[in-house]
Design a protein around this motif. Sequence first.
Motif, PDB file in Angstrom:
ATOM      1  N   THR A  15       1.995   6.175 -12.109  1.00 31.90           N
ATOM      2  CA  THR A  15       1.271   6.396 -13.361  1.00 31.90           C
ATOM      3  C   THR A  15      -0.004   7.204 -13.146  1.00 31.90           C
ATOM      4  O   THR A  15      -0.302   8.126 -13.921  1.00 31.90           O
ATOM      5  N   ILE A  16      -0.774   6.877 -12.110  1.00 38.69           N
ATOM      6  CA  ILE A  16      -2.056   7.576 -11.929  1.00 38.69           C
ATOM      7  C   ILE A  16      -1.858   9.012 -11.459  1.00 38.69           C
ATOM      8  O   ILE A  16      -2.730   9.861 -11.682  1.00 38.69           O
ATOM      9  N   THR A  17      -0.725   9.308 -10.829  1.00 36.71           N
ATOM     10  CA  THR A  17      -0.459  10.695 -10.452  1.00 36.71           C
ATOM     11  C   THR A  17       0.172  11.481 -11.605  1.00 36.71           C
ATOM     12  O   THR A  17      -0.071  12.681 -11.746  1.00 36.71           O
ATOM     13  N   ALA A  18       0.955  10.814 -12.425  1.00 32.56           N
ATOM     14  CA  ALA A  18       1.597  11.491 -13.550  1.00 32.56           C
ATOM     15  C   ALA A  18       0.629  11.770 -14.692  1.00 32.56           C
ATOM     16  O   ALA A  18       0.852  12.676 -15.499  1.00 32.56           O
ATOM     17  N   HIS A  19      -0.450  10.986 -14.778  1.00 28.98           N
ATOM     18  CA  HIS A  19      -1.416  11.135 -15.873  1.00 28.98           C
ATOM     19  C   HIS A  19      -2.826  11.273 -15.292  1.00 28.98           C
ATOM     20  O   HIS A  19      -3.646  10.349 -15.396  1.00 28.98           O
TER      21      HIS A  19
ATOM     22  N   ALA B 290       0.853  -1.185   0.000  1.00 35.77           N
ATOM     23  CA  ALA B 290       0.000   0.000   0.000  1.00 35.77           C
ATOM     24  C   ALA B 290       0.887   1.231   0.000  1.00 35.77           C
ATOM     25  O   ALA B 290       1.961   1.244   0.603  1.00 35.77           O
ATOM     26  N   ALA B 291       0.417   2.278  -0.688  1.00 36.94           N
ATOM     27  CA  ALA B 291       1.190   3.513  -0.764  1.00 36.94           C
ATOM     28  C   ALA B 291       0.258   4.668  -1.114  1.00 36.94           C
ATOM     29  O   ALA B 291      -0.823   4.472  -1.682  1.00 36.94           O
ATOM     30  N   VAL B 292       0.707   5.885  -0.768  1.00 31.32           N
ATOM     31  CA  VAL B 292      -0.082   7.081  -1.052  1.00 31.32           C
ATOM     32  C   VAL B 292       0.793   8.138  -1.706  1.00 31.32           C
ATOM     33  O   VAL B 292       2.021   8.150  -1.533  1.00 31.32           O
ATOM     34  N   ALA B 293       0.153   9.012  -2.443  1.00 29.48           N
ATOM     35  CA  ALA B 293       0.757  10.215  -3.012  1.00 29.48           C
ATOM     36  C   ALA B 293      -0.299  11.296  -2.875  1.00 29.48           C
ATOM     37  O   ALA B 293      -1.470  10.996  -2.593  1.00 29.48           O
ATOM     38  N   PRO B 294       0.048  12.561  -3.034  1.00 24.23           N
ATOM     39  CA  PRO B 294      -0.977  13.596  -2.925  1.00 24.23           C
ATOM     40  C   PRO B 294      -2.164  13.335  -3.848  1.00 24.23           C
ATOM     41  O   PRO B 294      -2.030  13.252  -5.063  1.00 24.23           O
ATOM     42  N   GLY B 295      -3.329  13.112  -3.239  1.00 20.67           N
ATOM     43  CA  GLY B 295      -4.542  12.897  -4.011  1.00 20.67           C
ATOM     44  C   GLY B 295      -4.736  11.511  -4.567  1.00 20.67           C
ATOM     45  O   GLY B 295      -5.658  11.287  -5.351  1.00 20.67           O
ATOM     46  N   ALA B 296      -3.929  10.528  -4.156  1.00 17.67           N
ATOM     47  CA  ALA B 296      -4.064   9.177  -4.713  1.00 17.67           C
ATOM     48  C   ALA B 296      -3.571   8.136  -3.723  1.00 17.67           C
ATOM     49  O   ALA B 296      -2.726   8.422  -2.865  1.00 17.67           O
ATOM     50  N   ALA B 297      -4.098   6.922  -3.859  1.00 15.06           N
ATOM     51  CA  ALA B 297      -3.678   5.817  -3.000  1.00 15.06           C
ATOM     52  C   ALA B 297      -3.904   4.497  -3.724  1.00 15.06           C
ATOM     53  O   ALA B 297      -4.821   4.371  -4.542  1.00 15.06           O
ATOM     54  N   VAL B 298      -3.064   3.516  -3.402  1.00 10.93           N
ATOM     55  CA  VAL B 298      -3.219   2.172  -3.973  1.00 10.93           C
ATOM     56  C   VAL B 298      -3.007   1.139  -2.881  1.00 10.93           C
ATOM     57  O   VAL B 298      -2.267   1.370  -1.916  1.00 10.93           O
ATOM     58  N   LEU B 299      -3.672   0.004  -3.043  1.00  5.86           N
ATOM     59  CA  LEU B 299      -3.459  -1.150  -2.162  1.00  5.86           C
ATOM     60  C   LEU B 299      -3.543  -2.403  -3.010  1.00  5.86           C
ATOM     61  O   LEU B 299      -4.486  -2.561  -3.801  1.00  5.86           O
ATOM     62  N   LEU B 300      -2.546  -3.285  -2.881  1.00  8.13           N
ATOM     63  CA  LEU B 300      -2.507  -4.529  -3.639  1.00  8.13           C
ATOM     64  C   LEU B 300      -2.279  -5.702  -2.695  1.00  8.13           C
ATOM     65  O   LEU B 300      -1.567  -5.572  -1.691  1.00  8.13           O
ATOM     66  N   ASP B 301      -2.877  -6.824  -3.025  1.00  9.09           N
ATOM     67  CA  ASP B 301      -2.732  -8.056  -2.248  1.00  9.09           C
ATOM     68  C   ASP B 301      -2.209  -9.126  -3.204  1.00  9.09           C
ATOM     69  O   ASP B 301      -2.949  -9.661  -4.028  1.00  9.09           O
ATOM     70  N   GLY B 302      -0.912  -9.418  -3.094  1.00 10.07           N
ATOM     71  CA  GLY B 302      -0.291 -10.372  -3.990  1.00 10.07           C
ATOM     72  C   GLY B 302      -0.723 -11.794  -3.711  1.00 10.07           C
ATOM     73  O   GLY B 302      -1.037 -12.165  -2.577  1.00 10.07           O
ATOM     74  N   ALA B 303      -0.737 -12.615  -4.767  1.00  7.83           N
ATOM     75  CA  ALA B 303      -1.163 -14.009  -4.625  1.00  7.83           C
ATOM     76  C   ALA B 303      -0.351 -14.898  -5.550  1.00  7.83           C
ATOM     77  O   ALA B 303       0.004 -14.504  -6.664  1.00  7.83           O
ATOM     78  N   GLY B 304      -0.067 -16.085  -5.072  1.00  3.32           N
ATOM     79  CA  GLY B 304       0.537 -17.132  -5.885  1.00  3.32           C
ATOM     80  C   GLY B 304      -0.257 -18.400  -5.642  1.00  3.32           C
ATOM     81  O   GLY B 304      -1.441 -18.357  -5.343  1.00  3.32           O
ATOM     82  N   VAL B 305       0.370 -19.530  -5.744  1.00  4.68           N
ATOM     83  CA  VAL B 305      -0.249 -20.808  -5.390  1.00  4.68           C
ATOM     84  C   VAL B 305       0.587 -21.405  -4.281  1.00  4.68           C
ATOM     85  O   VAL B 305       1.766 -21.716  -4.483  1.00  4.68           O
ATOM     86  N   ALA B 306      -0.002 -21.503  -3.096  1.00  6.93           N
ATOM     87  CA  ALA B 306       0.745 -21.937  -1.918  1.00  6.93           C
ATOM     88  C   ALA B 306       1.449 -23.264  -2.154  1.00  6.93           C
ATOM     89  O   ALA B 306       0.865 -24.216  -2.657  1.00  6.93           O
ATOM     90  N   GLY B 307       2.724 -23.295  -1.801  1.00  3.89           N
ATOM     91  CA  GLY B 307       3.492 -24.523  -1.920  1.00  3.89           C
ATOM     92  C   GLY B 307       4.016 -24.804  -3.306  1.00  3.89           C
ATOM     93  O   GLY B 307       4.708 -25.792  -3.527  1.00  3.89           O
ATOM     94  N   ALA B 308       3.713 -23.932  -4.265  1.00  2.00           N
ATOM     95  CA  ALA B 308       4.149 -24.159  -5.646  1.00  2.00           C
ATOM     96  C   ALA B 308       5.231 -23.158  -6.013  1.00  2.00           C
ATOM     97  O   ALA B 308       5.249 -22.034  -5.541  1.00  2.00           O
ATOM     98  N   VAL B 309       6.142 -23.577  -6.851  1.00  2.00           N
ATOM     99  CA  VAL B 309       7.125 -22.661  -7.423  1.00  2.00           C
ATOM    100  C   VAL B 309       6.364 -21.676  -8.294  1.00  2.00           C
ATOM    101  O   VAL B 309       5.519 -22.062  -9.102  1.00  2.00           O
ATOM    102  N   THR B 310       6.629 -20.375  -8.149  1.00  2.62           N
ATOM    103  CA  THR B 310       5.807 -19.383  -8.829  1.00  2.62           C
ATOM    104  C   THR B 310       6.078 -19.297 -10.325  1.00  2.62           C
ATOM    105  O   THR B 310       5.241 -18.810 -11.074  1.00  2.62           O
TER     106      THR B 310
END
Length: 273
Positions: free
Chosen positions: A60-64, A20-40
């Motif tokens: 990108t969303i702040t620059a554009h 998660a991160a913020v910039a003036p007027g914007a914010a993002v949150l990501l939840d990464g996922a793979g397959v547990a126990g598997a080589v990605t």
Amino acid sequence: MRVTLASLPAEPGQENEDFAAVAPGAAVLLDGAGVAGAVTGCTHGVAWFSATLGGLLLSTITAHPARPLADCLADTITTVRSLHEDSCDLTYRASPTSTVAAVRADADALEYLVLGDSSLLLADKAGEVVAVTDRRLDEVSKELRRPVDALPTGSPKHALALAAYRDALTKLRNRPGGFWIAGPEARAAGHALTGTVPLESLTSVTLLSDGAARLVERFELATWQETLIVLNSSGPDELIGNVREAEAEDPYGRRWPRGKTRDDATVLHWVLR
């Protein structure tokens, strides 16, 4: 803008795949996922993928500011793919993916995007809370996960059933009739939930990974309104602490069947003037 943010990995010392991160007027949150126990299939791993995608998306969303969020996400997915497609097998079933929640405000409106099972809470001046959550994964997985939910979380049989369930899910990932999530395919961005809300109508905006939303979504121990009360009075750390207490009371998933006893949990709470 006033933002409070908290994030905890599922286990102490374990890599946190949320970002998660913020910039003036914007914010993002990501939840990464793979397959547990598997080589990605990716030499960098899930945490690298969610952090790289999230950081570049925020840039990108702040620059554009005039470019729609879905287009910004598509551009970012393409950029991240170019960073590691020569060194990683991005066609492999366990290649890293990530949910995405993003918001951007201008003078008049808040634009939002949700892809995958992270949640966005929009609190208005009338005291109402609207939750924007992508339910497509829940809908396609309901029947598939019955064998998993019937077994104690963390048991050997549960691990086998969970692996089979996740394997079945990969066949529905980024497919019509399945569910959509950020991975190597930019077209997934076009299937995100998007919208705009008048900025003057809002009091706060909150982004939560599914690990932080468990108290409402899976455990049903609180409402979204009650969640906002905790965030406004005590902050995200308190909310995540409440989630951890509930998880500790049911370590084997008897009361609340789930894939993992604990999950990475991240909350970003943005109070608007």
